[in-house]
Scaffold this motif. Structure first.
Motif, mmCIF file in Angstrom:
data_model
loop_
_atom_site.group_PDB
_atom_site.id
_atom_site.type_symbol
_atom_site.label_atom_id
_atom_site.label_comp_id
_atom_site.label_asym_id
_atom_site.label_seq_id
_atom_site.Cartn_x
_atom_site.Cartn_y
_atom_site.Cartn_z
ATOM 1 N N PHE A 524 0.825 -1.200 0.000
ATOM 2 C CA PHE A 524 0.000 0.000 0.000
ATOM 3 C C PHE A 524 0.866 1.259 0.000
ATOM 4 C CE2 PHE A 524 -2.300 -3.305 2.368
ATOM 5 C CZ PHE A 524 -3.475 -3.376 1.629
ATOM 6 N N ASP A 525 0.266 2.350 -0.443
ATOM 7 C CA ASP A 525 0.905 3.661 -0.314
ATOM 8 C C ASP A 525 0.743 4.112 1.127
ATOM 9 O OD1 ASP A 525 1.751 6.262 -0.317
ATOM 10 O OD2 ASP A 525 0.272 6.985 -1.767
ATOM 11 N N MET A 526 1.810 3.999 1.903
ATOM 12 C CA MET A 526 1.756 4.296 3.332
ATOM 13 C C MET A 526 2.437 5.623 3.662
ATOM 14 S SD MET A 526 0.035 1.726 4.324
ATOM 15 C CE MET A 526 0.168 1.589 6.106
ATOM 16 N N THR A 527 2.676 6.458 2.653
ATOM 17 C CA THR A 527 3.415 7.695 2.897
ATOM 18 C C THR A 527 2.718 8.574 3.919
ATOM 19 O OG1 THR A 527 2.359 8.577 0.904
ATOM 20 C CG2 THR A 527 4.621 7.784 0.693
ATOM 21 N N ARG A 528 1.425 8.819 3.736
ATOM 22 C CA ARG A 528 0.699 9.694 4.668
ATOM 23 C C ARG A 528 0.131 8.916 5.851
ATOM 24 N NH1 ARG A 528 2.613 14.404 4.333
ATOM 25 N NH2 ARG A 528 1.305 14.517 6.192
ATOM 26 N N PHE A 529 -0.274 7.679 5.631
ATOM 27 C CA PHE A 529 -0.835 6.837 6.698
ATOM 28 C C PHE A 529 0.167 6.691 7.832
ATOM 29 C CE2 PHE A 529 -3.840 3.270 7.663
ATOM 30 C CZ PHE A 529 -3.145 2.671 8.707
ATOM 31 N N TYR A 574 10.247 2.932 6.795
ATOM 32 C CA TYR A 574 9.689 4.017 5.979
ATOM 33 C C TYR A 574 10.808 4.724 5.218
ATOM 34 C CZ TYR A 574 6.760 8.208 5.080
ATOM 35 O OH TYR A 574 6.054 9.239 4.508
ATOM 36 N N TYR A 575 11.884 5.027 5.911
ATOM 37 C CA TYR A 575 13.035 5.672 5.272
ATOM 38 C C TYR A 575 13.619 4.793 4.167
ATOM 39 C CZ TYR A 575 17.996 6.807 4.710
ATOM 40 O OH TYR A 575 19.231 7.070 4.188
ATOM 41 N N CYS A 576 13.736 3.491 4.430
ATOM 42 C CA CYS A 576 14.306 2.599 3.424
ATOM 43 C C CYS A 576 13.434 2.518 2.174
ATOM 44 C CB CYS A 576 14.503 1.208 4.018
ATOM 45 S SG CYS A 576 15.833 1.114 5.241
ATOM 46 N N PHE A 577 12.119 2.559 2.348
ATOM 47 C CA PHE A 577 11.219 2.481 1.207
ATOM 48 C C PHE A 577 11.107 3.805 0.466
ATOM 49 C CE2 PHE A 577 9.991 -1.567 2.774
ATOM 50 C CZ PHE A 577 9.288 -2.207 1.773
ATOM 51 N N TYR A 578 11.073 4.906 1.215
ATOM 52 C CA TYR A 578 10.758 6.198 0.609
ATOM 53 C C TYR A 578 11.921 7.184 0.613
ATOM 54 C CZ TYR A 578 5.986 4.446 1.249
ATOM 55 O OH TYR A 578 4.849 3.682 1.219
ATOM 56 N N GLY A 579 13.008 6.879 1.337
ATOM 57 C CA GLY A 579 14.171 7.751 1.331
ATOM 58 C C GLY A 579 13.952 9.087 2.012
ATOM 59 N N LEU A 584 12.824 10.963 9.928
ATOM 60 C CA LEU A 584 13.806 10.573 10.945
ATOM 61 C C LEU A 584 14.215 11.776 11.781
ATOM 62 C CD1 LEU A 584 16.127 8.203 8.864
ATOM 63 C CD2 LEU A 584 14.126 7.595 10.244
ATOM 64 N N GLU A 585 14.359 12.926 11.161
ATOM 65 C CA GLU A 585 14.716 14.140 11.902
ATOM 66 C C GLU A 585 13.599 14.539 12.854
ATOM 67 O OE1 GLU A 585 17.409 15.939 8.216
ATOM 68 O OE2 GLU A 585 15.370 16.675 8.602
ATOM 69 N N GLN A 586 12.347 14.412 12.400
ATOM 70 C CA GLN A 586 11.213 14.795 13.235
ATOM 71 C C GLN A 586 11.131 13.955 14.506
ATOM 72 O OE1 GLN A 586 7.397 14.341 11.292
ATOM 73 N NE2 GLN A 586 6.265 14.554 13.214
ATOM 74 N N HIS A 587 11.382 12.659 14.391
ATOM 75 C CA HIS A 587 11.198 11.750 15.528
ATOM 76 C C HIS A 587 12.521 11.356 16.187
ATOM 77 C CE1 HIS A 587 6.892 11.257 14.864
ATOM 78 N NE2 HIS A 587 7.145 11.186 13.569
ATOM 79 N N TYR A 588 13.588 11.997 15.815
ATOM 80 C CA TYR A 588 14.913 11.601 16.304
ATOM 81 C C TYR A 588 14.992 11.607 17.824
ATOM 82 C CZ TYR A 588 20.020 11.378 16.613
ATOM 83 O OH TYR A 588 21.310 11.004 16.903
ATOM 84 N N ALA A 589 14.526 12.674 18.454
ATOM 85 C CA ALA A 589 14.632 12.779 19.918
ATOM 86 C C ALA A 589 13.855 11.668 20.607
ATOM 87 C CB ALA A 589 14.139 14.149 20.382
ATOM 88 N N VAL A 649 20.307 5.524 12.151
ATOM 89 C CA VAL A 649 19.503 6.740 12.028
ATOM 90 C C VAL A 649 20.366 7.964 12.288
ATOM 91 C CG1 VAL A 649 17.618 8.061 13.068
ATOM 92 C CG2 VAL A 649 17.325 5.617 12.608
ATOM 93 N N ALA A 650 21.179 7.904 13.342
ATOM 94 C CA ALA A 650 22.057 9.032 13.661
ATOM 95 C C ALA A 650 23.009 9.325 12.509
ATOM 96 C CB ALA A 650 22.835 8.740 14.940
#
Length: 907
Positions: A524-529, A574-579, A584-589, A649-650
């Motif tokens: 599925f297109d999970m970009t926004r989901f 998500y990063y691996c599929f969509y780059g 990752l920056e948003q949820h890093y902390a 991730v870092a």
């Protein structure tokens, strides 16, 4: 050697059409499929630097982008003249065609932006300009909201499990001028339907998507939860210009309890927020440039005397049509008996635009009417288990009652019941608004009303992300597993979360989500989901300790570190599929804090032995036999996996100090784990059962000097149980991965192809169309978590993998695994760059592999043949084939590099 993360591709079942009918049929390269924030022409974007993407289309091999230029303007007429008053990126020498950040003038609330792009190819030739695309900004500041929250009553018994009848709202207003544009910003909690002049606004249902809306008491909890959560509320935006008329207009809305006031199921505790409430802001722009706003305020009227007497997510609806309100949402309605709407406390969560896909009615089915099964009960049956509701067309006397009981393939109803009381006289049509059921059969109980084959249809309802993957092969059991996963997963998509089951619990378990994340991303297109669900995890976590609960939004539920680790595992996938690095920056902390939390859960040996106070850890879940796998072994495996992922991730976000720290931490965890759990006599971990060897092998925790012995112990254990699964939801997909990556895809195939229990052979019986929660099917039979195995079909059988060093499918690895009696497999996946396909067939003495890559991508292809001299591409020797570069022979395979285009390899 590069490290690859494998991805399954889904393909059309038609043989080798990838060669004859490529996805793009243009020889000259063009630019299209423009998206903003992964959506086509979205409304109410709230990012001040929205991400822009486009695709290149060409049938020529090796097409690529070397530069781009974006023009953005406030008026499409400016763009047609080649002018850009918001942003002219000028020519940027870059191959980037996805997630390009808007870099123009600061954007403000409500702003409409029009944009187009052109690119330069590898020969420095510019394309024509793309078609113009657009996006609009949402309400970016709290001060943009002038609407007030309104309700119908106050909660006189906040601790009671009782709910009120649904509240109905209306307001008339006048439009004196010609309307240029009218937008409605709407939120109704828990669910709402909005009407303009009697017409329903939008095609969404069960809106808005569920979030942690508000503060709540959280009493009588079954599991400990220190509520340090944050809150958000999603609003929907609609263009209603065409629904308004000169003169009098009427706005109407009806509210359901939804998750905001869910008081029916209390097994996990009392988790409701408040009574239903409504917020609408209609902004009208007239042709002369003047504006007017019609908002929820004290001028609205409401009633609770309408026909919807009860609505609950778990318990359904009770609708008494004798109380029908008539034309309540049209002009001139007599609302003298209605009361003024009450101003109510706004939810604590800030209003944010919902860009995640909504729930919709996705299909309408006509069930088989099997007639009466007794003097008052009619039976309707579907060919498959679905999530949704029944719509009825009936006629009878006033007061006649119809009760609809919904049963799943388990033979249980789980309390799912809708009741309709007839108004009487003329034919009546009805369907629910604010609930859903999971079922395959409907038992309709009525003593008075005649039911027939045309009296009932079924509407399938779920969150509606587009399907991006397709898979087929010569093994019909595997095809059935894939089809059952798609059906089960869709049925569990509601409110842009993935639930464990759509009837009994309906909870967004993070552990269930992380095990099936790759299957979902392929399918599925999970970009926004997923962006929305990751925000739910962020809201639910404890910002003081770093703890991530087992469900998000938090709704109770058991689990362990494998559940909270979803907050790292899923964004990384998500990063691996969509780059996408911005996620990752948003949820890093929060990710970083989760690993730190696990460190506080260890004992003196460095082993994770606990989570929250008075809680427990499940370890793995739903093994065929009683779980004997030590929970600390599983806990610590995920501690290592989280630390290892955090190091990566870092590195991606450029924090080298953190990357080194977490890599060192992972090394220490690995050493502690091996010291505690490795048995030097048996050369395995623990007892070697139920995934004890699988977790350390899958996560890379086994020292090199004993890895072969541990893998051999795993093979011996599988042989001893005659190649059946003995694993639960966590270890099952990891077991397939370990076997395939260590050169034994044949054993993975045998496990998947087992025709005796435990296994998936139950799906060969048409009585079972969805995946089971447990291997024996003794609980829910609509659980997507074991659908995790679908990922193995994509990455191993069809053989499509992505390169972790070039994420987002910019570079892929095609490495099919023709195993056992499998004669063909085909898969396709619609990546952000376009469709990637892999399809192979074999017969005695012949093998054929067809590959398609979208423009601007490349692939490494591993052909299962060590004699490169026998391989041709489209009838030409490899050395002469256009777009093909021979790399050599490796591990019995011929390895080549290919540019974009379509290829057919044979030998």
């Amino acid at each position: 050697m590069k490290r690859y993360f494998c991805i399954n591709l889904f393909c059309a079942a038609i043989c080798l059409l990838v060669v004859c009918f490529p996805s793009c049929n243009r020889e000259t390269m063009t630019v299209g499929h423009l998206q903003c924030e992964y959506l086509s022409d979205p409304v109410a974007v709230e990012s001040k630097e929205p991400l822009l993407s486009w695709r290149l289309c060409s049938t020529r091999r090796g097409e690529s982008q070397t530069a781009y230029r974006i023009l953005a303007a406030s008026d499409p007429a400016l763009l047609s003249e080649g002018k850009a008053d918001l942003w002219d990126s000028e020519v940027v020498a870059s191959s980037q065609s996805i997630q390009v950040k808007y870099g123009g003038k600061a954007l403000v609330s409500r702003q409409q932006v029009y944009w187009k792009v052109r690119v330069w190819d590898g020969h420095d030739r510019p394309t024509a300009w793309s078609q113009t695309a657009t996006w609009s900004m949402g309400l970016l500041q709290p001060s943009d909201w002038t609407a007030r929250w309104i309700g119908a009553t106050t909660d006189s018994a906040p601790a009671s499990g009782e709910t009120h009848p649904a509240p109905w709202f209306r307001r008339e207003f006048t439009v004196d001028q010609s309307v240029r544009r009218a937008k409605a910003y709407v939120c109704g909690l828990g669910f709402y339907e909005m009407y303009v002049n009697g017409k329903k606004v939008g095609d969404q249902v069960l809106a808005p998507a569920v979030t942690n809306y508000d503060v709540r008491p959280l009493s009588n909890l079954f599991y400990f939860y220190d509520d340090q959560s944050t809150q958000r509320v999603l609003y929907n935006t609609f263009d209603v210009t065409g629904l308004l008329q000169k003169g009098t207009n009427t706005l109407g809305a009806v509210l359901g309890n939804g998750w905001y006031n869910q008081r029916d199921r209390r097994e996990e505790g009392d988790m409701w927020y408040d009574l239903p409430k409504l917020c609408i802001q209609l902004e009208i722009t007239y042709t002369d440039g003047s504006t007017e706003t019609v908002s929820t305020d004290g001028d609205w009227k409401c009633t609770m005397a309408g026909p919807l007497r009860h609505d609950g997510i778990f318990t359904g609806e009770r609708y008494d049509a004798r109380l029908d309100l008539g034309a309540w949402n049209l002009n001139g309605y007599d609302d003298a008996a209605w009361q003024p709407a009450l101003p109510v406390r706004p939810p604590a969560g800030r209003l944010q635009s919902q860009l995640a896909p909504p729930d919709r009615i996705t299909r309408t089915l006509t069930p088989e009417c099997k007639g009466r099964i007794n003097d008052s009960t009619y039976l309707y049956s579907l060919p498959e288990m679905i999530s949704g509701w029944a719509a009825i067309s009936v006629q009878g006397k006033a007061g006649d009652e119809i009760r609809l009981h919904f049963y799943g393939e388990e033979g249980e109803s789980f309390g799912q019941l809708d009741t309709y009381i007839l108004k009487g006289g003329a034919p009546e049509r009805w369907e629910p608004r604010f609930t859903w059921h999971a079922f395959r059969t409907v038992q309709v109980v009525t003593h008075e009303v005649e039911m027939g084959s045309e009296s009932l249809v079924v509407k399938v309802v779920n969150t509606d992300p587009a399907q991006t993957g397709h898979f087929t092969c010569s093994n019909e059991l595997f095809n059935k597993i894939n089809a059952s996963y798609l059906l089960t997963q869709r049925g569990n998509f509601h409110g842009s979360i993935s639930s464990d089951c759509p009837h009994r619990e309906r909870l967004a378990y993070t552990g269930d989500g992380q095990v099936a994340v790759e299957s979902a991303l392929w399918s599925f297109d999970m970009t926004r989901f997923y962006r929305k669900w990751f925000n739910d995890m962020d809201d639910a976590r404890n910002r003081k300790t770093g703890y991530v609960p087992h469900t998000a939004p938090f709704s109770g539920g058991g689990g362990g570190p494998a559940w909270g680790s979803a907050y790292l595992i899923m964004p990384w996938a998500y990063y691996c599929f969509y780059g996408d690095t911005t996620l990752l920056e948003q949820h890093y902390a929060g990710m970083k804090q989760w690993v730190s939390y696990l460190e506080t859960r260890t004992d003196e040996r460095g082993i994770v032995v606990r989570e929250e106070p008075d809680g427990w850890c499940l370890g793995d879940w739903c093994t065929p036999d009683r779980i004997e796998l030590p929970e600390p072994l599983v806990n610590t495996s995920y501690y290592y996996h989280s630390a290892s992922l955090m190091a990566r991730v870092a590195g991606v976000v450029g924090n080298e100090a953190d990357s080194l720290y977490f890599a060192k931490l992972a090394g220490r965890i690995k050493s502690d784990f091996h010291r505690v759990f490795f048995n030097p006599e048996t050369r395995q971990y623990g007892e070697g059962r139920q995934g004890a060897n699988v977790f350390p092998l899958a996560f890379g925790m086994v020292p090199d000097d004993v890895r072969e012995e541990v893998f051999r112990a795993l093979l011996e254990q599988l042989e001893s149980i005659r190649y059946h699964f003995d694993t639960g939801i966590l270890a099952t997909p990891l077991l397939l991965k370990v076997l395939t990556e260590n050169g034994r895809p044949d054993i993975a195939y045998r496990l998947m192809n087992q025709r005796t229990a435990p296994g998936f052979a139950y799906l060969l019986d048409d009585a079972h169309t969805c995946l089971w929660e447990t291997w024996d099917g003794n609980v829910s039979r609509d659980h997507p978590m074991f659908g995790s195995v679908v990922a193995w079909m994509y990455r191993s059988l069809a053989g499509i993998c992505f390169d972790e060093n070039v994420p987002g499918m910019k570079h892929v690895l095609i490495a099919p695994q023709p195993v056992e009696d499998l004669t063909h497999a085909a898969a396709s996946y619609e990546s952000l760059y376009g469709v990637v396909r892999s399809e192979w067939r074999r017969s005695p003495g012949h093998f054929e592999l067809a590959v398609e890559l979208p423009a601007h991508t490349t692939a490494t292809v591993r052909l299962p043949n060590k004699d490169s001299r026998s391989v041709s591409e489209s009838g030409v020797a490899l050395a002469q084939a256009e777009g093909v570069r021979y790399l050599g022979e490796e591990e019995g395979c011929t390895v080549v590099e290919i540019a974009s285009g379509t290829y057919r390899f044979t030998y």
